[in-house]
Design a protein around this motif. Structure first.
Motif, PDB file in Angstrom:
ATOM      1  N   TRP A  27      30.360  95.921  23.681  1.00 29.48           N
ATOM      2  CA  TRP A  27      31.306  97.063  23.097  1.00 29.48           C
ATOM      3  C   TRP A  27      32.464  96.476  22.257  1.00 29.48           C
ATOM      4  N   LEU A  28      32.724  95.562  22.478  1.00 22.47           N
ATOM      5  CA  LEU A  28      33.711  95.037  21.609  1.00 22.47           C
ATOM      6  C   LEU A  28      32.967  94.772  20.212  1.00 22.47           C
ATOM      7  N   VAL A  29      31.849  94.108  20.292  1.00 19.96           N
ATOM      8  CA  VAL A  29      31.101  93.728  19.034  1.00 19.96           C
ATOM      9  C   VAL A  29      30.715  94.999  18.245  1.00 19.96           C
ATOM     10  N   ILE A  30      30.379  96.037  19.132  1.00 22.44           N
ATOM     11  CA  ILE A  30      29.873  97.234  18.586  1.00 22.44           C
ATOM     12  C   ILE A  30      30.986  98.095  17.951  1.00 22.44           C
ATOM     13  N   GLY A  31      32.253  97.899  18.591  1.00 24.26           N
ATOM     14  CA  GLY A  31      33.359  98.843  18.012  1.00 24.26           C
ATOM     15  C   GLY A  31      33.993  98.120  16.666  1.00 24.26           C
ATOM     16  N   HIS A  32      33.821  96.620  16.467  1.00 18.70           N
ATOM     17  CA  HIS A  32      34.017  95.907  15.403  1.00 18.70           C
ATOM     18  C   HIS A  32      33.318  96.385  14.032  1.00 18.70           C
ATOM     19  N   PHE A  33      31.913  96.534  14.369  1.00 20.72           N
ATOM     20  CA  PHE A  33      31.183  97.025  13.138  1.00 20.72           C
ATOM     21  C   PHE A  33      31.243  98.236  12.920  1.00 20.72           C
ATOM     22  N   MET A  34      31.617  99.201  13.849  1.00 20.87           N
ATOM     23  CA  MET A  34      31.890 100.631  13.780  1.00 20.87           C
ATOM     24  C   MET A  34      33.253 100.679  12.810  1.00 20.87           C
ATOM     25  N   GLN A  35      34.241  99.834  13.165  1.00 19.26           N
ATOM     26  CA  GLN A  35      35.349  99.965  12.541  1.00 19.26           C
ATOM     27  C   GLN A  35      35.168  99.534  11.024  1.00 19.26           C
ATOM     28  N   GLN A  36      34.304  98.611  10.889  1.00 16.72           N
ATOM     29  CA  GLN A  36      33.933  97.933   9.368  1.00 16.72           C
ATOM     30  C   GLN A  36      33.249  99.017   8.685  1.00 16.72           C
TER      31      GLN A  36
END
Length: 243
Positions: free
Chosen positions: A65-74
């Protein structure tokens, strides 16, 4: 509105992917405890072991979810950047439109000023202090006609006089710069029209307005004649000949 847009678009595929992996992962963990370890044995484990189990079980999910959050933020940053860019473009278009409106209001005033300069120049050439071909009464009538909206009247008359004398460069120079008064009028016309061209460049990125002023108006042709006779422009706008 935002909630409706989100509902219409559906969940982002990254969130769906994360939910799917999380569900499978937690289902696998529950199955492992239920079928292999057993809940009684699991509850009998020391607290430290239970903590280690949960730490190992949820650490991959936390990373996922950290990775998913990162891409969502991008994605959000990219969308915000695009929206900001569109807003800036819209602001620039509005600013340019406002400057163009101001320019066209100014254009009418400057054309009237250029017509007045040409009128005084015309009377200095053909009036009582010049060839006396035009009386002051005739000049007054012409000024009255020009004041009704035909601001290029005297400019056209000067161009016509220059065209009639185009085979006699000295006569043309006398019309435009033969006396101190004519020279002042000519320089004033060049200076005023030059500023008008500079203002046109600031509101017309394609130079269409500048070209129309220079080549499609009597004031532009007269301006180029003044520059040609004074040696500032090689091409004669009437004959097409170079200096």
């Amino acid at each position: 509105m935002d909630n409706e847009d989100t509902a219409n678009r559906g969940l982002d595929w990254r969130i769906l992917f994360g939910l799917t992996i999380t569900t499978l992962w937690m289902g696998t963990g529950i199955y492992y405890v239920t079928a292999i370890v057993g809940w009684n044995e699991f509850k009998a484990l020391p607290t430290a072991d239970i903590g280690s189990f949960f730490e190992g079980a949820f650490a991959p999910l936390a990373f996922l979810w950290l990775v998913i959050g990162h891409f969502m933020q991008q994605k959000e940053i990219t969308a915000n950047t695009r929206a900001t860019s569109m807003q800036e473009q819209s602001t620039r278009r509005l600013e340019l439109h406002s400057r163009r409106d101001s320019y066209f209001k100014l254009l009418g005033l400057v054309q009237e000023q250029l017509g007045s300069i040409a009128g005084f120049h015309y009377v200095s050439v053909f009036g009582p202090t010049g060839t006396n071909e035009v009386s002051m009464e005739e000049f007054t009538n012409l000024r009255s006609e020009a004041s009704t909206g035909d601001h290029s009247l005297f400019i056209r008359r000067l161009i016509s006089a220059i065209a009639s004398s185009r085979d006699d460069p000295e006569a043309v120079r006398d019309i435009l710069f033969g006396t101190d008064i004519r020279s002042r009028h000519s320089e004033s016309f060049k200076r005023t029209f030059g500023r008008l061209l500079d203002a046109a460049e600031s509101v017309d990125t394609d130079n269409m307005l500048r070209e129309a002023l220079l080549d499609g108006s009597a004031a532009g042709i007269y301006y180029r004649l003044l520059r040609h006779v004074s040696g500032e422009e090689e091409m004669n706008p009437l004959s097409g000949l170079r200096i």
